[in-house]
Write an enzyme that holds these catalytic residues in place. Structure first.
Site, PDB file in Angstrom:
ATOM      1  NE  ARG A   1      15.547  70.118  29.800  1.00  0.00           N
ATOM      2  CZ  ARG A   1      16.181  70.468  30.916  1.00  0.00           C
ATOM      3  NH1 ARG A   1      15.802  71.531  31.599  1.00  0.00           N
ATOM      4  NH2 ARG A   1      17.239  69.802  31.334  1.00  0.00           N
ATOM      5  CG  LEU A   2      20.062  74.208  25.784  1.00  0.00           C
ATOM      6  CD1 LEU A   2      21.312  74.643  26.526  1.00  0.00           C
ATOM      7  CD2 LEU A   2      19.927  74.962  24.465  1.00  0.00           C
TER       8      LEU A   2
ATOM      9  CG  ASN B   1      14.146  76.546  18.078  1.00  0.00           C
ATOM     10  OD1 ASN B   1      13.219  76.140  18.765  1.00  0.00           O
ATOM     11  ND2 ASN B   1      14.865  77.630  18.385  1.00  0.00           N
TER      12      ASN B   1
ATOM     13  NE  ARG C   1      21.388  69.480  29.446  1.00  0.00           N
ATOM     14  CZ  ARG C   1      20.428  70.399  29.446  1.00  0.00           C
ATOM     15  NH1 ARG C   1      19.505  70.392  28.516  1.00  0.00           N
ATOM     16  NH2 ARG C   1      20.398  71.331  30.386  1.00  0.00           N
TER      17      ARG C   1
ATOM     18  CG  HIS D   1      15.058  82.337  19.564  1.00  0.00           C
ATOM     19  ND1 HIS D   1      15.260  81.763  20.793  1.00  0.00           N
ATOM     20  CD2 HIS D   1      15.587  83.588  19.652  1.00  0.00           C
ATOM     21  CE1 HIS D   1      15.870  82.622  21.589  1.00  0.00           C
ATOM     22  NE2 HIS D   1      16.073  83.739  20.916  1.00  0.00           N
TER      23      HIS D   1
ATOM     24  CG  ASN E   1       4.728  78.987  17.489  1.00  0.00           C
ATOM     25  OD1 ASN E   1       4.732  79.617  16.445  1.00  0.00           O
ATOM     26  ND2 ASN E   1       5.059  79.520  18.652  1.00  0.00           N
TER      27      ASN E   1
HETATM   28  N1  LIG Z   1      21.280  72.054  20.726  1.00  0.00           N
HETATM   29  C1  LIG Z   1      20.248  72.917  20.652  1.00  0.00           C
HETATM   30  N2  LIG Z   1      19.149  72.701  21.395  1.00  0.00           N
HETATM   31  C2  LIG Z   1      18.107  73.563  21.298  1.00  0.00           C
HETATM   32  C3  LIG Z   1      18.169  74.718  20.477  1.00  0.00           C
HETATM   33  C4  LIG Z   1      19.339  74.912  19.672  1.00  0.00           C
HETATM   34  O1  LIG Z   1      19.426  75.887  18.883  1.00  0.00           O
HETATM   35  N3  LIG Z   1      20.339  73.993  19.780  1.00  0.00           N
HETATM   36  N4  LIG Z   1      17.130  75.632  20.457  1.00  0.00           N
HETATM   37  C5  LIG Z   1      16.298  75.515  21.637  1.00  0.00           C
HETATM   38  C6  LIG Z   1      15.191  76.501  21.760  1.00  0.00           C
HETATM   39  N5  LIG Z   1      15.658  77.628  22.549  1.00  0.00           N
HETATM   40  C7  LIG Z   1      15.701  78.825  21.955  1.00  0.00           C
HETATM   41  O2  LIG Z   1      15.082  79.036  20.881  1.00  0.00           O
HETATM   42  C8  LIG Z   1      16.151  77.415  23.888  1.00  0.00           C
HETATM   43  C9  LIG Z   1      15.418  76.628  24.736  1.00  0.00           C
HETATM   44  C10 LIG Z   1      15.905  76.416  26.044  1.00  0.00           C
HETATM   45  C11 LIG Z   1      17.100  76.949  26.463  1.00  0.00           C
HETATM   46  C12 LIG Z   1      17.630  76.660  27.828  1.00  0.00           C
HETATM   47  O3  LIG Z   1      18.551  77.299  28.295  1.00  0.00           O
HETATM   48  N6  LIG Z   1      17.053  75.624  28.505  1.00  0.00           N
HETATM   49  C13 LIG Z   1      17.498  75.205  29.791  1.00  0.00           C
HETATM   50  C14 LIG Z   1      16.312  74.933  30.675  1.00  0.00           C
HETATM   51  C15 LIG Z   1      15.420  76.111  30.715  1.00  0.00           C
HETATM   52  C16 LIG Z   1      14.055  75.689  31.196  1.00  0.00           C
HETATM   53  O4  LIG Z   1      13.824  74.490  31.440  1.00  0.00           O
HETATM   54  O5  LIG Z   1      13.213  76.601  31.256  1.00  0.00           O
HETATM   55  C17 LIG Z   1      18.236  73.880  29.667  1.00  0.00           C
HETATM   56  O6  LIG Z   1      18.015  73.153  28.682  1.00  0.00           O
HETATM   57  O7  LIG Z   1      18.950  73.586  30.637  1.00  0.00           O
HETATM   58  C18 LIG Z   1      17.823  77.723  25.576  1.00  0.00           C
HETATM   59  C19 LIG Z   1      17.348  77.967  24.276  1.00  0.00           C
HETATM   60  C20 LIG Z   1      15.805  74.113  21.862  1.00  0.00           C
HETATM   61  N7  LIG Z   1      16.985  73.306  22.047  1.00  0.00           N
HETATM   62  N1  LIG Z   2      13.955  79.781  23.492  1.00  0.00           N
HETATM   63  C1  LIG Z   2      12.854  79.097  22.969  1.00  0.00           C
HETATM   64  C2  LIG Z   2      11.642  79.987  23.102  1.00  0.00           C
HETATM   65  O1  LIG Z   2      11.642  80.887  23.891  1.00  0.00           O
HETATM   66  N2  LIG Z   2      10.642  79.682  22.280  1.00  0.00           N
HETATM   67  C3  LIG Z   2       9.437  80.460  22.291  1.00  0.00           C
HETATM   68  O2  LIG Z   2       8.504  79.866  23.164  1.00  0.00           O
HETATM   69  C4  LIG Z   2       7.182  80.277  22.739  1.00  0.00           C
HETATM   70  C5  LIG Z   2       6.304  79.051  22.712  1.00  0.00           C
HETATM   71  O3  LIG Z   2       4.993  79.444  22.455  1.00  0.00           O
HETATM   72  P1  LIG Z   2       3.865  78.349  22.194  1.00  0.00           P
HETATM   73  O4  LIG Z   2       4.034  77.239  23.223  1.00  0.00           O
HETATM   74  O5  LIG Z   2       2.573  79.098  22.345  1.00  0.00           O
HETATM   75  O6  LIG Z   2       4.047  77.824  20.774  1.00  0.00           O
HETATM   76  C6  LIG Z   2       7.355  80.888  21.347  1.00  0.00           C
HETATM   77  O7  LIG Z   2       7.261  82.293  21.412  1.00  0.00           O
HETATM   78  C7  LIG Z   2       8.758  80.476  20.940  1.00  0.00           C
HETATM   79  O8  LIG Z   2       9.406  81.401  20.088  1.00  0.00           O
END
Ligand SMILES: Nc1nc2c(c(=O)[nH]1)N[C@@H](CN(C=O)c1ccc(C(=O)N[C@@H](CCC(=O)O)C(=O)O)cc1)CN2
Ligand SMILES: NCC(=O)N[C@@H]1O[C@H](COP(=O)([O-])[O-])[C@@H](O)[C@H]1O
Length: 214
Positions: free
Chosen positions: A115-116, A131, A89, A133, A38
């Protein structure tokens, strides 16, 4: 008679300011944790003249993220900020904010950022964090969206670009695109079909968000 910046601004009509704003490239900071396709799609859309922006910096949190290799191919600065090196965080996000400011970023794009984030980052870039998703939100929130969609038996899947709020995957939706779930799909084949749409709508959604913010 010397004009102060405020008086000058008042001389410029909102319409003119609008045009000026639209002609000024958006200064993007992209955050990625993995492959970076992306990130590449945004860089290519800028090169193709589809998006009036410049990528100031890539921030990545996994040392082996291929996104960093892509950034070097595009001569874009890449900064590794490993969340494992921070005690909280909030402390991690303070470092992210400092880095984004250092690179004069005005729009933050989370492109596979796994990461959240906290109020530290969200309050520093209010309504300026986007973001992407891999599901049709509000369905299948979280880090395993594609697997959950496949397991649920839905026949239509897709992707969503939204503004980021503190509550995970719940911010205002900017754009969505749908794809069919086909017989025999695996998470990999479905994700690949979704990513084709991600790469198409992410640059468009960034332009839309900037226009809406004017
Ligand atoms: N406050 C927010 N932070 C993030 C959001 C959001 O909407 N509000 N979107 C995410 C992206 N995402 C989904 O699109 C997403 C990414 C990661 C996680 C998650 O549970 N992460 C875990 C660790 C997982 C890992 O390291 O593989 C964590 O952070 O503990 C949920 C949703 C980006 N941030
Ligand atoms: N929850 C967040 C999540 O799952 N995001 C997803 O990670 C991929 C990253 O691809 P990329 O590194 O090739 O851009 C994408 O498909 C994006 O939607």
């Amino acid at each position: 008679m010397t004009l102060s910046p405020d008086s000058t601004a008042s001389l410029i009509s909102p319409q003119i300011q609008n045009v000026l704003n639209q002609s000024t490239p958006l200064q993007l900071g992209i955050m990625a944790s993995g492959n970076g396709s992306n990130f590449e799609a945004v860089a290519q859309a800028i090169k193709d003249g589809q998006l009036n922006a410049q990528i100031q910096v890539l921030i990545y949190n996994n040392p082996d993220a291929y996104a960093a290799v892509r950034a070097s191919n595009w001569n874009i600065p890449a900064v590794l900020l490993n969340h494992r090196d921070y005690s909280s965080r909030q402390e991690f996000d303070r470092q992210i904010v400092q880095t984004l400011r250092q690179y004069n970023v005005d729009w933050v794009i989370m492109a596979g950022w796994m990461r959240l984030v906290t109020e530290v980052l969200i309050d520093a870039f209010t309504n300026k964090i986007i973001n992407i998703h891999p599901s049709l939100l509000p369905s299948f929130k979280g880090s395993r969206a594609v697997e959950q969609a496949l397991a649920s038996g839905v026949k239509i899947a897709g992707c969503t670009v939204h503004l980021v709020s503190l509550e995970m995957d719940s911010g205002p939706i900017l754009m969505q695109a749908a794809v069919p779930v086909l017989q025999g799909d695996t998470p990999e084949t479905l994700h690949a079909r979704i990513q084709v749409q991600e790469h198409r709508i992410l640059p468009q959604a960034i332009a839309l968000a900037a226009k809406q913010a004017l």
